[in-house]
Design a protein around this motif. Structure first.
Motif, mmCIF file in Angstrom:
data_model
loop_
_atom_site.group_PDB
_atom_site.id
_atom_site.type_symbol
_atom_site.label_atom_id
_atom_site.label_comp_id
_atom_site.label_asym_id
_atom_site.label_seq_id
_atom_site.Cartn_x
_atom_site.Cartn_y
_atom_site.Cartn_z
ATOM 1 N N TYR A 245 0.815 -1.223 0.000
ATOM 2 C CA TYR A 245 0.000 0.000 0.000
ATOM 3 C C TYR A 245 0.846 1.271 0.000
ATOM 4 O O TYR A 245 0.324 2.360 0.238
ATOM 5 C CB TYR A 245 -0.934 0.016 1.215
ATOM 6 N N ASN A 297 -0.883 -0.698 7.009
ATOM 7 C CA ASN A 297 -1.643 -1.432 6.008
ATOM 8 C C ASN A 297 -3.019 -1.815 6.537
ATOM 9 O O ASN A 297 -4.022 -1.783 5.808
ATOM 10 C CB ASN A 297 -0.895 -2.704 5.597
ATOM 11 N N TYR A 301 -6.503 -0.841 4.713
ATOM 12 C CA TYR A 301 -7.392 -1.870 4.176
ATOM 13 C C TYR A 301 -8.767 -1.847 4.836
ATOM 14 O O TYR A 301 -9.790 -2.038 4.163
ATOM 15 C CB TYR A 301 -6.757 -3.248 4.343
#
Length: 421
Positions: A245, A297, A301
């Motif tokens: 990411y 991350n 997410y």
């Protein structure tokens, strides 16, 4: 005794050595592994008291000396948050989570308490400790699959993935990356790479592998993961976590490698070029960077995951495919789904010629029995499914994944019976 046998199966190994035939006697003296496992994941059923969960975990750590993981339930999100995500955001308005499911299950505060205590205990004992997310979600029985006497059923699949990931984010906000997290909720080939990018270990799957294709579906998991890794220039899982990411540079800063650090510029070059950052940093610093990146991350997410269309009711409300035919008692579509989902390999296919079998009905009359023919059973399909009844442990997979529930489907009779029949 079972756990001790897993940790030291020397007695069984010694027994099996004697059974090796003389022509392979050289194998009798090999140094076989006698510790099959030293790790255990505790999965308790809904409603298990939190003090009981903690007591079991203490026993596993103190008495058995096992690295232990505790599996937690989605009810930890609480009534309001669960309703908001499941109903308001994902649109599953027909699903009702009973209030009793929350009142009889562990609360978030209770879970945080025993995780802290168990984590400290494991550390003192030199053992590993972690958490697993999540068990199924208790919901009211609002469908026709189960009788009215069953007031509850258990939800998994796409909506559970969102709820469980929310708990992963909440857990990491509380504990950081102190404890490893195992994950199992609504995993498929599309979200598998994302779960890996969060540093979840292991990422396990059940429901998706029980669909047509069975274990062969696993190929797609690694195919998609490989594509994602190649796209960001990652050659291993650690590199993928750092690049998935684009949070690698922010993770460097949070790990103490700021703009004025002597290795900062070179570290950024490593990230940009796809080189292994572990060869530049010492082990402790590299682990810290990975931890920070996994947390970043996770936040990326899980943000707005509940409003992602692929997890909405609309995207998951497709009816089973129908064919212009109707099933009768004991008929099946012969989709063969029950074959790969059987853990004991009890189900099998076979070919038979077309035939007609008389249907006999038996009736008691006084002290004797009489029989009469009442029609015939026509077997028109060559492809049939059989079952070795002695091998079947009635796990329920056949019922859960049989599309017959959605009918009507093509008529193809099936026969279940023992090997003798």
């Amino acid at each position: 005794d079972f756990i001790r046998g897993m940790m030291d199966c020397s007695e069984v190994v010694d027994q099996l050595r004697k059974q090796i035939p003389d022509e392979y006697k050289e194998f009798r003296d090999l140094d076989y592994t006698t510790r099959l496992s030293d790790t255990l994941t505790l999965s308790t059923f809904h409603g298990c008291p939190p003090d009981e969960i903690e007591s079991i975990m203490e026993f596993l750590l103190e008495e058995m000396g096992l690295h232990s993981i505790v599996k937690l339930n989605p009810m930890l999100l609480g009534k309001e948050k669960t309703h908001q995500m499941l109903v308001k955001e994902m649109g599953f308005r027909e699903i009702k989570v009973p209030d009793s499911a929350f009142t009889r299950d562990t609360t978030w505060e209770q879970a945080v308490g025993f995780v802290e205590r168990l984590g400290n205990k494991a550390e003192k004992l030199g053992l590993g400790f972690g958490a697993k997310f999540t068990n199924t979600l208790i919901v009211g029985n609002h469908r026709s699959f189960f009788p009215d006497s069953e007031k509850e059923m258990y939800l998994s699949g796409p909506p559970l993935h969102v709820l469980a990931m929310e708990l992963v984010a909440k857990f990491r906000k509380t504990f950081g990356n102190k404890y490893p997290i195992s994950f199992s909720a609504g995993i498929d080939r599309l979200n598998f790479p994302d779960s890996v990018a969060l540093g979840l270990v292991p990422v396990t799957v059940c429901s998706d592998l029980l669909k047509p294709g069975g274990y062969a579906r696993g190929f797609g998991y690694f195919k998609d993961l490989k594509k994602r890794m190649e796209k960001v220039g990652a050659s291993d899982i650690q590199g993928f976590i750092l690049r998935a990411y684009g949070h690698g540079k922010e993770a460097l800063s949070q790990a103490g490698i700021g703009s004025d650090h002597p290795l900062r510029a070179e570290a950024e070059t490593y990230l940009d070029d796809g080189r292994d950052l572990a060869t530049l940093l010492d082990d402790e610093t590299y682990a810290k960077v990975l931890d920070k990146c996994a947390l970043l991350n996770t936040e990326t997410y899980t943000t707005d995951l509940s409003t992602n269309p692929r997890y909405s009711k609309i995207r998951n409300a497709k009816l089973p495919r129908k064919i212009d035919s109707r099933l009768e008692l004991f008929d099946c579509i012969s989709c063969d789904k029950c074959i790969p989902v059987c853990p004991n390999d009890a189900n099998f296919t076979f070919v038979i010629p077309q035939m007609e079998i008389p249907i006999l009905k038996v009736q008691r009359q006084g002290s004797t029995w009489t029989s009469r023919q009442d029609g015939t059973l026509c077997i028109e399909e060559k492809h049939q499914i059989g079952n070795f009844a002695d091998f079947c442990n009635e796990c329920g997979n056949c019922d859960i994944f049989c599309p017959e529930d959605g009918g009507p489907y093509v008529l193809k009779p099936r026969f279940f019976g023992s090997r003798e029949s």
